[in-house]
Design a protein around this motif. Sequence first.
Motif, PDB file in Angstrom:
ATOM      1  N   UNK A   7       0.728  -0.763   0.162  1.00  0.00           N
ATOM      2  CA  UNK A   7      -0.340  -0.119   0.075  1.00  0.00           C
ATOM      3  C   UNK A   7       0.962   0.979   0.378  1.00  0.00           C
ATOM      4  N   UNK A   8       1.921   0.879   0.847  1.00  0.00           N
ATOM      5  CA  UNK A   8       3.204   2.046   0.706  1.00  0.00           C
ATOM      6  C   UNK A   8       3.189   2.718  -0.222  1.00  0.00           C
ATOM      7  N   UNK A   9       3.854   1.876  -1.095  1.00  0.00           N
ATOM      8  CA  UNK A   9       4.615   1.804  -3.040  1.00  0.00           C
ATOM      9  C   UNK A   9       3.220   2.256  -3.986  1.00  0.00           C
ATOM     10  N   UNK A  10       2.481   2.328  -3.246  1.00  0.00           N
ATOM     11  CA  UNK A  10       1.073   2.735  -4.373  1.00  0.00           C
ATOM     12  C   UNK A  10       1.350   4.218  -4.703  1.00  0.00           C
ATOM     13  N   UNK A  11       1.932   5.562  -3.786  1.00  0.00           N
ATOM     14  CA  UNK A  11       2.197   6.052  -4.469  1.00  0.00           C
ATOM     15  C   UNK A  11       3.115   6.431  -5.477  1.00  0.00           C
ATOM     16  N   UNK A  12       3.755   5.927  -5.478  1.00  0.00           N
ATOM     17  CA  UNK A  12       5.022   6.049  -6.403  1.00  0.00           C
ATOM     18  C   UNK A  12       5.015   5.677  -7.697  1.00  0.00           C
ATOM     19  N   UNK A  13       6.000   5.986  -8.752  1.00  0.00           N
ATOM     20  CA  UNK A  13       6.009   5.922 -10.393  1.00  0.00           C
ATOM     21  C   UNK A  13       6.194   4.574 -10.126  1.00  0.00           C
ATOM     22  N   UNK A  14       5.326   3.450 -11.851  1.00  0.00           N
ATOM     23  CA  UNK A  14       6.719   2.907 -12.242  1.00  0.00           C
ATOM     24  C   UNK A  14       8.044   2.474 -11.643  1.00  0.00           C
ATOM     25  N   UNK A  15       8.728   3.277 -11.940  1.00  0.00           N
ATOM     26  CA  UNK A  15       9.779   3.362 -12.479  1.00  0.00           C
ATOM     27  C   UNK A  15      10.351   2.924 -10.428  1.00  0.00           C
ATOM     28  N   UNK A  16       9.511   3.597  -9.694  1.00  0.00           N
ATOM     29  CA  UNK A  16      10.245   3.416  -8.923  1.00  0.00           C
ATOM     30  C   UNK A  16       9.655   2.275  -7.885  1.00  0.00           C
ATOM     31  N   UNK A  17       8.912   1.841  -8.224  1.00  0.00           N
ATOM     32  CA  UNK A  17       8.501   0.230  -7.891  1.00  0.00           C
ATOM     33  C   UNK A  17       9.321  -0.711  -8.534  1.00  0.00           C
ATOM     34  N   UNK A  18       9.177  -0.664  -9.397  1.00  0.00           N
ATOM     35  CA  UNK A  18      10.216  -1.575 -10.442  1.00  0.00           C
ATOM     36  C   UNK A  18      11.449  -1.598  -9.632  1.00  0.00           C
ATOM     37  N   UNK A  19      12.219  -0.886  -9.243  1.00  0.00           N
ATOM     38  CA  UNK A  19      13.239  -0.742  -8.442  1.00  0.00           C
ATOM     39  C   UNK A  19      13.742  -0.503  -7.310  1.00  0.00           C
ATOM     40  N   UNK A  20      12.169  -0.381  -6.452  1.00  0.00           N
ATOM     41  CA  UNK A  20      12.155  -0.938  -5.068  1.00  0.00           C
ATOM     42  C   UNK A  20      12.134  -2.753  -5.058  1.00  0.00           C
ATOM     43  N   UNK A  55      14.433   0.395   3.048  1.00  0.00           N
ATOM     44  CA  UNK A  55      14.811   1.059   2.041  1.00  0.00           C
ATOM     45  C   UNK A  55      13.364   2.201   1.681  1.00  0.00           C
ATOM     46  N   UNK A  56      13.607   2.769   1.364  1.00  0.00           N
ATOM     47  CA  UNK A  56      13.310   4.521   1.368  1.00  0.00           C
ATOM     48  C   UNK A  56      13.469   4.933  -0.175  1.00  0.00           C
ATOM     49  N   UNK A  57      11.720   5.131  -0.774  1.00  0.00           N
ATOM     50  CA  UNK A  57      12.248   5.020  -2.403  1.00  0.00           C
ATOM     51  C   UNK A  57      11.873   6.246  -1.792  1.00  0.00           C
ATOM     52  N   UNK A  58      12.056   7.437  -3.064  1.00  0.00           N
ATOM     53  CA  UNK A  58      11.965   8.488  -3.084  1.00  0.00           C
ATOM     54  C   UNK A  58      11.225   8.915  -4.334  1.00  0.00           C
TER      55      UNK A  58
END
Length: 109
Positions: A7-20, A55-58
Amino acid sequence: MNNDISSYLDKFDDQTVQRFYSIHELIFDSTSNKIDEKLWAKLPSYYVEDKFIRIIPFKDHINIEANAVLLYKKELSEYKITPKGMLQIFHNQPIPIKVLGEIFKKTLQ
């Protein structure tokens, strides 16, 4: 993957999610120990007993907090390491898979 983290990752774009997900997979491949996956202070965190990786996505990069990062400073010379010892991987940089695997293994052992 933990539902809270998904759910936390839902706010990020596809590139960020794939790298995560690529980094997430490396964490689980780095140890045979049971990993407790949860949000800590709203940050995706991975624990083996009292040792952890975050892991802290931006929007334009991903920060990785792991105790062993500073041991690999030389191998990570092309990447930024924050004053607190977090590795920053910008989206225009390749993920240093081999080095991260070593960092994760050493951090969680």
